[in-house]
Design an enzyme around this catalytic site. Structure first.
Site, short mmCIF file in Angstrom:
data_model
loop_
_atom_site.label_atom_id
_atom_site.label_comp_id
_atom_site.label_asym_id
_atom_site.label_seq_id
_atom_site.Cartn_x
_atom_site.Cartn_y
_atom_site.Cartn_z
N PHE A 1 44.43 3.85 -11.24
CA PHE A 1 45.32 3.44 -10.14
C PHE A 1 44.76 2.21 -9.47
O PHE A 1 43.53 2.06 -9.35
CB PHE A 1 45.47 4.57 -9.12
CG PHE A 1 46.41 5.66 -9.56
CD1 PHE A 1 47.67 5.79 -8.99
CD2 PHE A 1 46.05 6.53 -10.58
CE1 PHE A 1 48.54 6.77 -9.41
CE2 PHE A 1 46.92 7.52 -11.01
CZ PHE A 1 48.17 7.65 -10.43
N PRO B 1 28.74 4.34 -7.44
CA PRO B 1 29.07 4.31 -8.87
C PRO B 1 30.56 4.13 -9.07
O PRO B 1 31.37 4.65 -8.29
CB PRO B 1 28.61 5.69 -9.36
CG PRO B 1 28.54 6.55 -8.14
CD PRO B 1 28.18 5.64 -7.01
N ASN C 1 38.82 6.09 4.12
CA ASN C 1 40.01 5.26 4.00
C ASN C 1 41.24 6.07 4.38
O ASN C 1 41.13 7.24 4.77
CB ASN C 1 40.13 4.69 2.58
CG ASN C 1 40.10 5.80 1.53
OD1 ASN C 1 40.99 6.64 1.47
ND2 ASN C 1 39.04 5.81 0.72
#
Length: 405
Positions: free
Chosen positions: A321, A303, A208
């Site tokens: 967050f 996970p 990302n």
């Protein structure tokens, strides 16, 4: 401030007259104030004025050694409990940023290991110049703290940002600096940062846009508040911070194990990494060759690290967050409750200045009762400092002692 030694650097600018007020205030508070002036500062205010207010000799010349038993600039650098520069000119900021030591003030600054607090003052266009802003950024990354200049009528006739902060504000910042250095003393803080990497083959992966900047800023802020910090870092575009234990990982599974192996010994957890929700079901041992017109990849769920932390915590204060693009509050509160966080920090990454890779952020902090604080556009370092102070206050309020697990 009683019994503390404050070295005050005064640079040449019309705001140098405020140094007299600052010296008076610090001395009355019980501090031992030692002043170093630049030659140009002495054109605006006399050394005698500051010597009278502090009852200490004022240093200007590096080679004016008044005490033969010490080297003056090293002695002052070592004595300082805090080093303050007010006003700081664009010239001195450049010297500090690039390690130039060509006078008494810049030489002593280079030799000190004390916390440094800088209060800039200059013309608005000088302050906004890219070179000055870059120097401020460099110094901030090194841990230098700033008292932001005020906005208003400047001595040069312009109106804008560049006016030296008032002596009362600078004194309050010095006070906070000492308070902050012990705010998290004895606490163990775990921070996750960066973007995880999920391998498809030896040369390709899913990831990302996270730069790691927010997480690194949080880790540095925790360190500066006196905590023992462990940073679990995935891929990042910036250098690793110093003064902490760094555990480098790649994938979400790597991060999961690194975090869970250390969780029981921690007091405070900031889970700020951007973790991939899915990974390829299989990682090819060799580079996948282009053959068919389409390629189908099966992904499996990773996970959930934050959920696992919330499920297993036994007294740790947990801050999660939420990077969102819509319905910010709804998604943030749902995540906070589902993952058993104490606080959740939410930002809309589609908003300019709040997305991945920027030096700034715009965040809203929530607890189970709703909005706690809305922070406007500010640097990620400022956001980090405010988040750490907020978490520390909450932890104190809940009377969580360092030995609670």
């Amino acid at each position: 401030m009683k019994g503390k030694t404050i070295v005050l650097g005064v640079c040449g600018g019309i705001a140098a007259y405020k140094a007299a007020q600052l010296c008076s205030r610090l001395t009355q508070a019980g501090a031992d104030v030692r002043v170093i002036m630049t030659e140009s500062a002495a054109q605006f205010i006399t050394p005698l004025t500051l010597q009278t207010l502090t009852r200490n000799p004022v240093m200007i010349d590096t080679f004016d050694e008044k005490d033969p038993t010490v080297v003056s600039h090293i002695d002052l650098a070592d004595r300082a409990d805090v080093f303050v520069v007010a006003p700081a000119t664009a010239n001195l900021l450049a010297k500090m940023a690039h390690g130039i030591a060509d006078d008494m003030l810049s030489t002593t600054l280079l030799a000190t290991t004390a916390p440094i607090l800088v209060a800039p003052a200059m013309n608005v266009h000088m302050y906004e110049h890219p070179a000055v802003q870059q120097n401020l950024k460099i110094l901030s990354e090194r841990g230098v703290r700033f008292v932001e200049p005020g906005e208003g009528q400047l001595a040069c006739g312009y109106v804008g940002k560049g006016r030296l902060a008032e002596p009362e504000e600078i004194a309050a910042s010095i006070d906070r600096l000492w308070t902050d250095r012990t705010r998290l003393a004895g606490r163990k803080v775990l921070v996750t940062a960066g973007g995880t990497v999920e391998r498809l083959d030896p040369v390709r992966y899913f990831t990302n846009d996270s730069s790691g900047k927010m997480g690194y800023a949080i880790a540095e802020a925790a360190r500066d508040l006196g905590a023992e910090v462990t940073l679990v870092s995935a891929k990042s575009s910036i250098p690793l911070p110093s003064g902490m234990t760094v555990v480098q990982v790649q994938s979400a599974e790597d991060m999961y194990h690194a975090v869970m192996d250390r969780l029981d010994t921690m007091d405070l957890v900031f889970k700020s990494a951007a973790v991939a929700d899915y990974r390829p079901a299989e990682t090819a041992p060799q580079k996948i060759k282009k053959s068919e017109e389409t390629l189908t990849i099966t992904l499996v769920k990773n996970p959930d690290i934050l959920e696992a932390i919330g499920r297993r915590k036994t007294g740790q204060f947990v801050v999660g967050f939420a990077a969102e693009t819509e319905n910010l509050e709804e998604h943030a509160l749902r995540k906070l409750n589902r993952k058993n966080c104490d606080l959740i920090v939410a930002n809309d990454v589609s908003v300019e200045g709040a997305g991945f890779g920027t030096d700034t952020n715009i965040v809203r902090v929530y607890d189970k009762d709703g909005l706690v604080e809305a922070m406007p556009l500010m640097s990620k370092k400022e956001v980090a400092g405010r988040l750490l102070r907020l978490a520390a206050e909450r932890m104190t309020r809940q009377r969580v002692s360092p030995d609670v697990r």
